[in-house]
Design a protein around this motif. Structure first.
Motif, PDB file in Angstrom:
ATOM      1  N   GLU A  30      -4.808  11.110   4.575  1.00  0.00           N
ATOM      2  CA  GLU A  30      -3.707  11.357   3.642  1.00  0.00           C
ATOM      3  C   GLU A  30      -2.425  10.669   4.100  1.00  0.00           C
ATOM      4  O   GLU A  30      -1.625  10.209   3.278  1.00  0.00           O
ATOM      5  CB  GLU A  30      -3.482  12.874   3.480  1.00  0.00           C
ATOM      6  N   LYS A  31      -2.215  10.611   5.429  1.00  0.00           N
ATOM      7  CA  LYS A  31      -1.054   9.884   5.948  1.00  0.00           C
ATOM      8  C   LYS A  31      -1.127   8.406   5.567  1.00  0.00           C
ATOM      9  O   LYS A  31      -0.135   7.797   5.167  1.00  0.00           O
ATOM     10  CB  LYS A  31      -0.978  10.017   7.477  1.00  0.00           C
ATOM     11  N   TYR A  33      -2.847   7.044   3.045  1.00  0.00           N
ATOM     12  CA  TYR A  33      -2.704   6.867   1.596  1.00  0.00           C
ATOM     13  C   TYR A  33      -1.244   7.004   1.167  1.00  0.00           C
ATOM     14  O   TYR A  33      -0.749   6.208   0.353  1.00  0.00           O
ATOM     15  CB  TYR A  33      -3.561   7.890   0.847  1.00  0.00           C
ATOM     16  N   SER A  34      -0.564   8.007   1.700  1.00  0.00           N
ATOM     17  CA  SER A  34       0.842   8.221   1.339  1.00  0.00           C
ATOM     18  C   SER A  34       1.696   7.041   1.781  1.00  0.00           C
ATOM     19  O   SER A  34       2.597   6.593   1.046  1.00  0.00           O
ATOM     20  CB  SER A  34       1.369   9.516   1.976  1.00  0.00           C
ATOM     21  N   PHE A  35       1.407   6.535   2.973  1.00  0.00           N
ATOM     22  CA  PHE A  35       2.143   5.393   3.493  1.00  0.00           C
ATOM     23  C   PHE A  35       1.969   4.172   2.588  1.00  0.00           C
ATOM     24  O   PHE A  35       2.939   3.514   2.201  1.00  0.00           O
ATOM     25  CB  PHE A  35       1.660   5.072   4.906  1.00  0.00           C
ATOM     26  N   GLN A  37       0.992   4.094  -0.579  1.00  0.00           N
ATOM     27  CA  GLN A  37       1.584   4.347  -1.896  1.00  0.00           C
ATOM     28  C   GLN A  37       3.095   4.146  -1.874  1.00  0.00           C
ATOM     29  O   GLN A  37       3.697   3.701  -2.859  1.00  0.00           O
ATOM     30  CB  GLN A  37       1.243   5.774  -2.350  1.00  0.00           C
ATOM     31  N   GLU A  38       3.701   4.436  -0.738  1.00  0.00           N
ATOM     32  CA  GLU A  38       5.153   4.266  -0.602  1.00  0.00           C
ATOM     33  C   GLU A  38       5.527   2.797  -0.461  1.00  0.00           C
ATOM     34  O   GLU A  38       6.393   2.291  -1.178  1.00  0.00           O
ATOM     35  CB  GLU A  38       5.657   5.056   0.601  1.00  0.00           C
ATOM     36  N   SER A  90      -7.786   2.660   0.323  1.00  0.00           N
ATOM     37  CA  SER A  90      -6.544   1.957   0.681  1.00  0.00           C
ATOM     38  C   SER A  90      -6.417   0.665  -0.101  1.00  0.00           C
ATOM     39  O   SER A  90      -5.337   0.318  -0.608  1.00  0.00           O
ATOM     40  CB  SER A  90      -6.516   1.670   2.185  1.00  0.00           C
ATOM     41  N   GLU A 184      -7.675   6.266  -7.694  1.00  0.00           N
ATOM     42  CA  GLU A 184      -7.012   4.951  -7.736  1.00  0.00           C
ATOM     43  C   GLU A 184      -7.995   3.857  -8.128  1.00  0.00           C
ATOM     44  O   GLU A 184      -7.655   2.939  -8.881  1.00  0.00           O
ATOM     45  CB  GLU A 184      -6.391   4.616  -6.380  1.00  0.00           C
TER      46      GLU A 184
END
Length: 438
Positions: A30-31, A33-35, A37-38, A90, A184
């Motif tokens: 999750e880290k 993916y969030s990274f 996406q940002e 990713s 995604e």
């Protein structure tokens, strides 16, 4: 690494090897993916590619090193499948964003990152680097990577060599409903499939306009089909059936006339509807008989149920299967029709199904994808009859099932008043359909 780079901390690595391995792997995922996406929304594509390389490829060219790249250390406890899922999702987080913003050339660069020769296993690689590289090689040799390459297909000439890749829009639709794919990934497939269809519609409309304009051939748009210049005559023949007896009007009349019928009655009605106006009825008697027998055996216990929209959807999907592919094999009716050279008749029957059940469109496109997958193992020369069917299908559905309206306009008088014999005396014109509901 850049200031906003993601680093896999020693704490993350230790946690992933604790008793709650799976939970902690999910936290790290999750880290990641969030990274991604940002940064894909904030950074330039070149910088995003650099960050992606830092995560998944950095250090793998150091064959003699015992250094374990951070992302791999989370999965090295015999967890290649989770690594691949992380890598795949990713990629699609990036692809989906770049596809939406039309940064398509960078998608090609992302795909090509995995072709670097330094990522190949060699005898000098340390044991841990060999494991990491083997995972990457397994990914590159997998269907996952083949699917990813669909997004670079319009730029990668070598990928277009195989005939099946011309019809990637259907393969993408099939993947967009695969529950094993991430959200995604599914969204990326849907978006690219829509882009390919829109491109075909535009190129077809422009080709028709330019090929009838009388201007120099150098100003003509490319023909998006592979049927050659005969495609214009085919289009005229398809567009010919308009007015009171158009396929759309016949479909609307059919739906009104079959309201409140039982399923048994509807089965008989839809057989007549689908084969109505088929020329040379005697030739198709055997086909109709096979079709009727096949349909009568479907859900006989529900024959007295009153037909509903849900029943119409189900029966139309069943008919689509019987006319295309059932299970893993092309259906007998599909082989019979195409084997006798009746591609256009089959396409028109499929169109008539969609005109009474619009929600069956996706089911039909998925079955087309399954046909492509079935025949793609054969060379193009052996599949010309199937390819011809798909080409006619593309054109017919671009004309009847999309937001562009095609019409025939008479441009010169001829002795014959039968337009079927006089298609050269007509031009095809296209325009955007007006939504009269607004």
């Amino acid at each position: 690494m850049a200031a906003n780079s993601l680093s896999i901390s020693q704490e993350d690595q230790h946690s992933a090897k604790s008793n709650s391995t799976q939970l902690n792997v999910q936290i790290v995922q999750e880290k990641v993916y969030s990274f991604l996406q940002e940064i894909v929304k904030k950074l330039q594509p070149d910088d995003v590619l650099r960050e992606f390389k830092d995560l998944f490829l950095e250090g793998l060219d150091l064959d003699n090193s015992n250094y374990i790249p951070g992302i791999y250390s989370i999965f090295l406890d015999d967890n290649e499948e989770e690594f691949r899922n992380t890598l795949k999702r990713s990629c699609y987080i990036i692809v989906n964003n770049w596809g939406s913003s039309r940064n398509n050339k960078y998608i090609e660069e992302l795909v090509n990152l995995f072709g670097n020769e330094n990522l190949r296993i060699n005898t000098n690689s340390s044991p841990v680097i060999k494991i990491c590289k083997s995972w990457l090689e397994n990914f590159v040799n997998s269907k996952d990577y083949k699917d990813l390459k669909l997004f670079a297909a319009k730029y990668d000439a070598s990928y277009k060599v195989h005939w099946a890749n011309r019809y990637s829009s259907y393969l993408l639709v099939d993947q967009s409903i695969n529950e094993n794919n991430s959200q995604e990934q599914q969204e990326a497939y849907r978006n690219l499939s829509a882009q390919i269809k829109d491109k075909f519609k535009f190129e077809l409309a422009m080709y028709i306009a330019r090929s009838q304009s009388g201007n120099s051939s150098t100003t003509r748009y490319n023909n998006p089909s592979i049927l050659g210049d005969d495609v214009l005559r085919l289009i005229k023949a398809i567009v010919l059936k308009r007015g009171v007896f158009s396929h759309e009007n016949i479909a609307n009349i059919f739906l009104k006339q079959t309201e409140n019928q039982t399923l048994e009655q509807f089965k008989k009605s839809i057989e007549k509807y689908l084969f109505f106006s088929v020329e040379n009825q005697e030739l198709f008697n055997n086909l109709r008989q096979q079709f009727a027998e096949n349909l009568s055996l479907w859900k006989p216990d529900y024959n007295q149920e009153i037909i509903t929209k849900e029943w119409i959807l189900r029966i139309c999907n069943r008919i689509i299967d019987s006319l295309t592919i059932e299970g893993k094999e092309p259906s007998p009716l599909f082989i019979l029709l195409l084997g006798q050279g009746h591609s256009l008749i089959l396409v028109i029957i499929l169109l008539k199904i969609i005109l009474i059940s619009r929600n069956s469109r996706r089911h039909l496109e998925i079955r087309i994808a399954h046909l492509i997958r079935y025949y793609e193992k054969y060379p193009e020369e052996e599949c010309k009859w199937v390819i011809n069917f798909i080409e006619i299908f593309n054109i017919t559905f671009a004309i009847y099932a999309e937001n562009v309206e095609y019409n025939l306009i008479k441009i010169k008088e001829e002795e014959s008043t039968n337009p079927r014999l006089n298609l050269d005396g007509y031009h095809v014109f296209s325009q955007m359909k007006v939504d009269r509901k607004k």
